[in-house]
Design a protein around this motif. Sequence first.
Motif, PDB file in Angstrom:
ATOM      1  N   GLN A 621       0.815  -1.212   0.000  1.00 53.60           N
ATOM      2  CA  GLN A 621       0.000   0.000   0.000  1.00 53.60           C
ATOM      3  C   GLN A 621       0.849   1.263   0.000  1.00 53.60           C
ATOM      4  OE1 GLN A 621      -2.273  -0.957   3.545  1.00 53.60           O
ATOM      5  NE2 GLN A 621      -4.141  -1.096   2.351  1.00 53.60           N
ATOM      6  N   ILE A 622       2.035   1.195   0.633  1.00 55.12           N
ATOM      7  CA  ILE A 622       2.867   2.394   0.776  1.00 55.12           C
ATOM      8  C   ILE A 622       3.253   2.967  -0.581  1.00 55.12           C
ATOM      9  CG2 ILE A 622       5.170   3.158   1.477  1.00 55.12           C
ATOM     10  CD1 ILE A 622       4.854   1.551   4.012  1.00 55.12           C
ATOM     11  N   LYS A 623       3.546   2.102  -1.563  1.00 51.46           N
ATOM     12  CA  LYS A 623       3.983   2.627  -2.859  1.00 51.46           C
ATOM     13  C   LYS A 623       2.857   3.341  -3.617  1.00 51.46           C
ATOM     14  CE  LYS A 623       3.578  -2.052  -4.784  1.00 51.46           C
ATOM     15  NZ  LYS A 623       4.343  -3.162  -5.395  1.00 51.46           N
ATOM     16  N   PHE A 624       1.593   3.116  -3.208  1.00 55.27           N
ATOM     17  CA  PHE A 624       0.466   3.822  -3.840  1.00 55.27           C
ATOM     18  C   PHE A 624      -0.124   4.883  -2.914  1.00 55.27           C
ATOM     19  CE2 PHE A 624       0.281  -0.517  -5.668  1.00 55.27           C
ATOM     20  CZ  PHE A 624       0.563  -0.190  -6.992  1.00 55.27           C
ATOM     21  N   LEU A 625       0.539   5.127  -1.775  1.00 52.11           N
ATOM     22  CA  LEU A 625      -0.053   5.931  -0.709  1.00 52.11           C
ATOM     23  C   LEU A 625      -0.364   7.357  -1.150  1.00 52.11           C
ATOM     24  CD1 LEU A 625      -0.837   5.649   2.252  1.00 52.11           C
ATOM     25  CD2 LEU A 625       1.428   6.458   2.864  1.00 52.11           C
ATOM     26  N   ILE A 660       7.928  14.697   2.237  1.00 52.84           N
ATOM     27  CA  ILE A 660       7.072  13.932   3.153  1.00 52.84           C
ATOM     28  C   ILE A 660       7.435  12.463   3.025  1.00 52.84           C
ATOM     29  CG2 ILE A 660       5.199  13.759   1.448  1.00 52.84           C
ATOM     30  CD1 ILE A 660       3.246  13.736   3.859  1.00 52.84           C
ATOM     31  N   SER A 661       7.535  11.774   4.149  1.00 55.09           N
ATOM     32  CA  SER A 661       7.886  10.358   4.151  1.00 55.09           C
ATOM     33  C   SER A 661       7.016   9.628   5.160  1.00 55.09           C
ATOM     34  CB  SER A 661       9.366  10.163   4.485  1.00 55.09           C
ATOM     35  OG  SER A 661       9.652  10.673   5.777  1.00 55.09           O
ATOM     36  N   VAL A 662       6.949   8.299   5.019  1.00 51.68           N
ATOM     37  CA  VAL A 662       6.141   7.486   5.918  1.00 51.68           C
ATOM     38  C   VAL A 662       6.931   6.255   6.322  1.00 51.68           C
ATOM     39  CG1 VAL A 662       5.027   6.305   3.982  1.00 51.68           C
ATOM     40  CG2 VAL A 662       3.942   6.264   6.216  1.00 51.68           C
ATOM     41  N   ASP A 663       6.821   5.906   7.588  1.00 49.60           N
ATOM     42  CA  ASP A 663       7.422   4.687   8.130  1.00 49.60           C
ATOM     43  C   ASP A 663       6.304   3.945   8.848  1.00 49.60           C
ATOM     44  OD1 ASP A 663       9.064   2.726   9.052  1.00 49.60           O
ATOM     45  OD2 ASP A 663       9.947   3.911  10.667  1.00 49.60           O
TER      46      ASP A 663
END
Length: 946
Positions: A621-625, A660-663
Amino acid sequence: MALEGKKIFRVRWQLLFVILPISIIPLIIIVYVSSNRIYRHIASKEIEFYSSVISQISYNADALINQSSLSIHEISNMDNFKKLLNAPPFKSAMEEAEFYGETREFEADTPPGSIRRAIYTKLNGDFFYIELDRKSFLTNTDYKLNFFSLTSITINVQNLINDPLFLELDKNPDKKFSIGKLSDSSAVGYDSDKRAAIIFPCAYDNNKSITKFIVYMFHKNSFENFYNDIENLKIGTLFFLDKNDKLILKNHPDSNDDYNYDYDKKSYIYDKTVTEEGNMTFNDYQNLLTDEEVLKQTEISRFLDPDNYAYRETFSFLSYNDLKSKVIKYKNKKYFVINEFSINSEFKYLFFLPIYHTQKPIFRLIIFIVLFTFLLIIVVTYASILLSKYITDPIKELIIVAQKIAMGNYKVKPIYIKSNNEIRLLQIAFNKMIKEINENTENLEKKVSERTEALQIANQEKTQYFINLTHETKTPLTLIKNYLDKYIKSHSTDEDIMVVKQNVDKLLRDMINLLDVEKLSRNQLFYDNETSVNISEIINYKIKIFSEYASQKQISLSGEVEPSLFAKGDPAAFDRIANNLIENSIKYTNPNGSIFVSVKKEEDKILFTVSDTGIGISEDQIKFLFKPYRQLSSSKRNIQGIGMGLCIVKKIVESLGGEISVDSELGKGSKFTVKLTECLGKNVTIADNTAIYNSKPDFNQGYGDLSEYEFNEKMKSILVVDDNKDILKLLQTSLSDKYNVLLATGGEEAIRKLERSVKPELIISDVMMDGLNGNELLSKITLNEELKDIPFVFLTAKTSGEEKIKGLAAGALDYIFKPFEMDEVCAKVDSIIRNKEAQNKKNVREFEKKISSMLSNNNPVEREIDIEAAVEGKDLKLKSFETLCLDYKISNKEKEVIKHILNGLYNKEIADILNISLKTVEFHIHNIYNKLDIHNRIELIKIFKI
């Protein structure tokens, strides 16, 4: 020219690599197949040989055990032993000493007929007789321990009676004896850990628990003698285990080994003074498996399981898969495992034979193959060089032209080769290919250009239509919103108006987001990013207003903000970023979770972080977030939205020159980090944040009390299942005038309602729900005998024919599609319930007619047959109503309920007549069904109408 020479050299080598396999592969295949068969043959013969040897050892061990058990049985029948067995309890130490003195068992010169002399002549081990029911005054113990051998072994009786070997015998009084290895705490002494033991019961108490028993421990050499002299066994390791997989003996390491063994390193120590002529080599010893930890390996368990043991006279392995079933790998070494299981003693034998021994002749064959192959390579290399020169020169021109084509130069001249072999044919085909490529390239480029232009025009028209449609929708929505707000200010509000306002606001927000996405995709910025914004103030304000919203969902929201941090941008842009990230965390965090918001400075960067303990995001999901129209969760989760928020946030952050980044980890939570450059300029205008403080985000909280209305026993019940509380409230208020409306916000809650509440006449359920969805709920109800007759109607926004056919095939009665008119829903519900009532009454009338017809039959024999058929095989004779009630212990109140059921009344009608509640009627019916061992009204009518 040097480059072309390298290319020719490469072609020659490629030709060499073609010729070499053709020459060598057949030889390798032949050798491989033959060596494979040789290996399987040697392995099968070795396994066959060692299996027969170990079987003989097992046979000898069983013979020794049988002989010893017979001798022990004879000793237990001796007069002196019976005197010990039947002796009365001792009253003092003196009486105990006098009794054992009379037996003369403990004199230096034992007389004929004594137990000790019989043990010396018939057994080779240590003999103990233990009496748990006799107290010893001499040793001051609650038991009496008698030992008849000169031994260093000490028996700990307290531990022995808790030993698995003793407990197995104590729990099985029919078992004659138990054999195996005692635990280290039960028997202590020299080599006690390498000795097998037999326990013989001699007496039991009234509870069939052992009170007197014999413990006989074999000497270590009793079993060692069976394998010590077998030289072939020394190249492997034999493990000798009892039925509980306790290790009794193994043949390595041993005092007879040629090399000393290091027990800490679990390996042999090399000694150059040892001569290896005719003996095992040091390498042979190093390949032995001596580590007892191997017995704990999972793959060894199949060899220890008696059910997996199948003895075969011969072993013929037709494939490596057959052979691999006998192979294990331990510490990078492979071993054949030969196992044996004794049915009599239940002893297990494992022999680990290093495959290294089987592979020795194969290694010699491989060395020969390598030398022969090396010689063959030299010959073939020389021959291929001569052959390649004849082939590669003509290919030189083909390579040059092919490389030009590969670089996109299709305007090359045809080539000509002076040769009459296959290379000439290749040249002709190559020239033809060049011509066709030139023609096709020109046509393709023209078509691609035309198609690209057409697609661009169509995409522009589609995008423009989409924007126009959104603009046209915004206008009426704006009018509706403002007139609605005006109405609310001038009139009192109610739940219905607030539901309308909430959904109008949501539509308007979605329209704005759609337009913003399109603007940002065309780099049309709508924020003034030339001012400096106090981010610390904005985030502190957001933490304050969102904390109240989070607490309503039982979520803890806290923060830590460094003061006076400025970044360049529009306050509205930062407001939108903060609102989206914090609200998303609240949406996707379950109750009792926590959210932490922070703003801090690292070097010249400002880090705005929102972390939560929510559902998390998977890697997929992260790559399409940050793509538009994508929601965070793949499941529905009863969360409204069309998935544009994070896309807009990313575009805004990038317009501010930030990142912006997500972990995230699925199931544990997520952490979003926005990195911006700190604004330190003194000449930059500081933005006013007042507009931000005067506006509050719409939390989309929904309205209305979802508590169920008071139950009316005179009305029928309907169960409505939907995860949208507004829909539930709408259906409840619209249907509650005629029906008891039971509410459930999901499939699991619906199942619980059906188990505890009154059985409804109809179920209306949404299809898309979290957890147990509508289709799964229908499936569970269909499988339930008590519930499967309830009509089931789907409420859904999916209007495809395929979806409808799927639901109807699964058992649904009808579909109600969103958006729907409430009048249509009410009419549909009324129609379904009326039809169900009419069908039920028709079924009862038809059954009563059938029973009456059977009873009016004048032929007694036929009547008896009809009656027996009507009760479906139940052993019931013609009896009066009162007699049947007496036989089945039917109470007076239950009699009244049965009579009304026989008259065709429903549960509510019975409740009205008897002046009791509907649940009380259902309770009486449930008791009646249990007493008569029936399941429904039809069976009840069959019994009492007869």
